[in-house]
Motif scaffolding. Structure first.
Motif, mmCIF file in Angstrom:
data_model
loop_
_atom_site.group_PDB
_atom_site.id
_atom_site.type_symbol
_atom_site.label_atom_id
_atom_site.label_comp_id
_atom_site.label_asym_id
_atom_site.label_seq_id
_atom_site.Cartn_x
_atom_site.Cartn_y
_atom_site.Cartn_z
ATOM 1 N N PRO A 21 0.809 -1.224 0.000
ATOM 2 C CA PRO A 21 0.000 0.000 0.000
ATOM 3 C C PRO A 21 0.842 1.275 0.000
ATOM 4 N N ILE A 22 0.301 2.301 -0.641
ATOM 5 C CA ILE A 22 0.962 3.590 -0.778
ATOM 6 C C ILE A 22 0.208 4.610 0.079
ATOM 7 N N LYS A 42 5.739 3.260 10.525
ATOM 8 C CA LYS A 42 5.711 2.204 11.544
ATOM 9 C C LYS A 42 4.641 1.164 11.271
ATOM 10 N N ILE A 43 3.484 1.578 10.768
ATOM 11 C CA ILE A 43 2.411 0.600 10.539
ATOM 12 C C ILE A 43 2.563 -0.125 9.203
ATOM 13 N N GLY A 44 3.592 0.229 8.432
ATOM 14 C CA GLY A 44 3.974 -0.649 7.333
ATOM 15 C C GLY A 44 3.642 -0.231 5.921
ATOM 16 N N ALA A 115 -0.604 -3.901 5.572
ATOM 17 C CA ALA A 115 -0.712 -4.875 4.484
ATOM 18 C C ALA A 115 -1.591 -6.056 4.897
ATOM 19 N N GLU A 116 -1.465 -6.515 6.141
ATOM 20 C CA GLU A 116 -2.311 -7.603 6.629
ATOM 21 C C GLU A 116 -3.776 -7.178 6.660
ATOM 22 N N LEU A 118 -5.277 -4.939 4.775
ATOM 23 C CA LEU A 118 -5.826 -4.804 3.429
ATOM 24 C C LEU A 118 -5.919 -6.155 2.714
ATOM 25 N N ALA A 119 -5.046 -7.091 3.063
ATOM 26 C CA ALA A 119 -5.151 -8.439 2.495
ATOM 27 C C ALA A 119 -6.464 -9.085 2.919
ATOM 28 N N PHE A 120 -6.813 -8.954 4.209
ATOM 29 C CA PHE A 120 -8.082 -9.509 4.686
ATOM 30 C C PHE A 120 -9.256 -8.798 4.036
ATOM 31 N N HIS A 121 -9.178 -7.467 3.945
ATOM 32 C CA HIS A 121 -10.273 -6.687 3.350
ATOM 33 C C HIS A 121 -10.474 -7.078 1.889
ATOM 34 N N THR A 122 -9.396 -7.350 1.188
ATOM 35 C CA THR A 122 -9.480 -7.784 -0.214
ATOM 36 C C THR A 122 -10.148 -9.147 -0.310
ATOM 37 N N GLU A 123 -9.821 -10.044 0.628
ATOM 38 C CA GLU A 123 -10.454 -11.369 0.642
ATOM 39 C C GLU A 123 -11.965 -11.254 0.817
ATOM 40 N N GLU A 124 -12.425 -10.192 1.460
ATOM 41 C CA GLU A 124 -13.861 -9.972 1.634
ATOM 42 C C GLU A 124 -14.483 -9.244 0.435
ATOM 43 N N ARG A 125 -13.716 -9.161 -0.637
ATOM 44 C CA ARG A 125 -14.170 -8.542 -1.894
ATOM 45 C C ARG A 125 -14.546 -7.066 -1.703
#
Length: 288
Positions: A21-22, A42-44, A115-116, A118-125
């Motif tokens: 993510p940017i 810090k949050i990645g 990143a973690e 947003l990965a989960f949020h993406t999995e929820e479409r």
């Protein structure tokens, strides 16, 4: 990296947009710029684009970790133009935008990366995430006339509400969209234009061809503006922000009428995601 303008970045800095993510951070003044950048590092966030005036100076270590773009964020439609240019240049990449003296929090932010999340949020479409802009303010304006203090920051623990959102000639209700209000914009609404009183912002989103950010912090794709998908609740996040407090203190019409932002529903801000979840200012949805 330094770029003399947004066109300069778009022509020579494309490699910064290859992976998300940017974060896009708009520098309106010189207040708490360093703490804002360090928080989001810090949050990645993979890349941080800083849209800043030439007078900003930063420590060398911080300068080396960001992509600095010389930019006037006070120009007409400057924020929308910058965000939309980056959207067009990097379709498919998750992005975030905020201003200096604003800090993104999300459920379990202390132990999980952006990143973690947003990965989960993406999995929820889901291609966008609703964030609430939660006002921060110094506990004592005599000690901190600009209303900014990380050490004594306060938030309102109640006074938030939502109303239905309507659009179009027929004034039809928008499905799964609400206008959210509260905080300083609600308590001092006589000093805030009506169109700027909402506290909802789609601060996290995935860039897509043709997508455009509008002036009211909503997107041209209406699904991006929804708070949840049709079948269950989704994650939400919070942008904890000194921005409204600063504006009320800088505006001559309100500066001399407001002597204290504290009231009976003020509470010290703990700088922890659990406090925001406990207050109902963001929720984990199905993410545990």
């Amino acid at each position: 990296m330094f770029y003399s303008s947004l066109p300069d970045f778009l022509s020579s800095g494309q490699s910064a947009l290859a992976k998300g993510p940017i974060a896009m951070i708009m520098i309106e003044d010189l207040s708490e710029v360093e703490s804002t950048l360090r928080h989001h590092l810090k949050i990645g966030f993979e890349r941080i684009l800083v849209f800043a005036p030439p007078e900003l100076t930063l420590p060398e270590d911080l300068q080396a970790q960001i992509h600095r773009i010389e930019y006037n964020v006070h120009a007409e439609q400057a924020v929308e133009n910058a965000v939309n240019a980056i959207i067009k240049a990097a379709p498919g990449i998750w992005m975030y935008y905020c201003f200096n003296a604003e800090y993104l929090f999300y459920p379990f932010a202390e132990t999980r990366s952006i990143a973690e999340l947003l990965a989960f949020h993406t999995e929820e479409r889901r291609d966008a995430m609703l964030t609430y802009v939660v006002d921060l303010y110094a506990s004592d304006l005599s000690d901190h006339p600009d209303a900014v203090s990380l050490e004594t920051a306060q938030i309102d623990h109640s006074g938030y509400y939502a109303l239905g959102r309507f659009r179009g000639r027929e004034n039809e209700p928008m499905e799964r969209q609400l206008d959210f209000y509260g905080g300083l914009r609600w308590r001092f609404e006589e000093h805030v234009p009506f169109e700027r009183r909402r506290i909802d912002r789609i601060a996290l989103f995935k860039a897509a061809p043709g997508l455009q950010l509008r002036e009211d912090h909503t997107f041209t794709d209406e699904e991006y503006n929804t708070y949840a998908c049709p079948w269950h609740h989704n994650l939400t996040a919070a942008v904890c922000s000194f921005r409204t407090a600063k504006a009320l203190r800088n505006n001559p019409g309100s500066r001399y009428e407001i002597h204290n932002f504290r009231w009976r529903n003020s509470t010290p801000f703990d700088w922890h995601s659990q406090q925001l979840m406990d207050l109902g200012l963001m929720e984990p949805g199905q993410w545990f």
